[in-house]
Design a protein around this motif. Structure first.
Motif: not given
Ligand code: DC
Length: 221
Positions: A110-128
């Protein structure tokens, strides 16, 4: 696999290593946006608890319940159906259930696609826990932030005290140990250091020193 053209910096590590603070500040310094995936797992756990799900909930029920969940993350805040649950997800109880439910396949999918969609528009620092290994294996830069179990328990203890949650040092230690065990021994996407991640032991480092080390690495390349 992420098809994003934007730069992604991943930060993984065990609970209490200081990832959230470091990720938020690093994003600020770089002018990147920031995604705290632990907050997403916590929001899912809060939602599932509100729906009455317990530790023995079936995959079928999980799938059915998750169909009704609308989750969002923006400007460091996490939302369920538009309700800001950023504070509500920070209790020790939801911390426990987020670790329990995060081991389940329907939740991770469920969370995989939500997480991957997030940096589509911006440079992103992801944490987990599985950013560099599973969610963004082709990220621009990867870090693994660690600290000794004693130091992580101490940080968790101080953090909860500050919020007015009554815990003992022993309880904080037990919480860190149980979560380490569950998060690194589950079958799906366990906590692992990606071989290409830069390892930073923050046991005796302050936040600024940790950020400086990361910036040094990012700019030194
Ligand atoms: O970072 P945190 O303590 O807020 O995360 C809460 C729980 O969510 C953690 O115990 C494990 C799970 N989690 C995960 O499985 N994968 C992630 N990428 C982030 C968190």
């Amino acid at each position: 696999m992420s098809m994003s053209k934007n730069r992604i910096v991943t930060i993984d590590g065990p609970s209490g290593a200081g990832k959230s603070t470091v990720a938020r500040l690093l994003a600020e310094r770089l002018g990147f946006q920031y995604l705290d995936t632990g907050a997403l797992y916590r929001a899912v756990a809060l939602y599932l608890r509100r729906q009455g799900a317990g530790e023995d909930v079936s995959d079928e029920t999980l799938e059915r319940l998750l169909k009704g969940l609308n989750i969002g993350f923006s400007d460091g805040r996490v939302y369920i159906d538009g309700e800001d649950v950023s504070e509500a997800v920070r209790t020790p109880e939801i911390g426990h259930y987020s670790s329990v439910f995060s081991a389940r396949r329907p939740v991770r999918e469920f969370l995989l696609s939500i997480q991957r969609a997030y940096p589509e528009r911006y440079d992103t620092v992801v944490e987990g826990r599985d950013m560099g290994t599973v969610v963004f294996p082709d990220a621009w830069r990867k870090f693994f932030i660690d600290a000794s179990p004693q130091e992580r328990a101490r940080r968790r203890y101080l953090q909860l005290l500050q919020k007015g949650v009554a815990v003992t040092m022993e309880e904080a230690m037990r919480d860190v140990q149980q979560r380490d065990e569950r998060d690194s021994q589950r079958d799906i996407a366990p906590l692992r250091r990606s071989p290409d991640a830069v390892y930073i032991d923050t046991t005796s480092l302050g936040i600024e020193e940790t950020i400086d080390k990361m910036l040094e690495f990012l700019h030194g390349e």
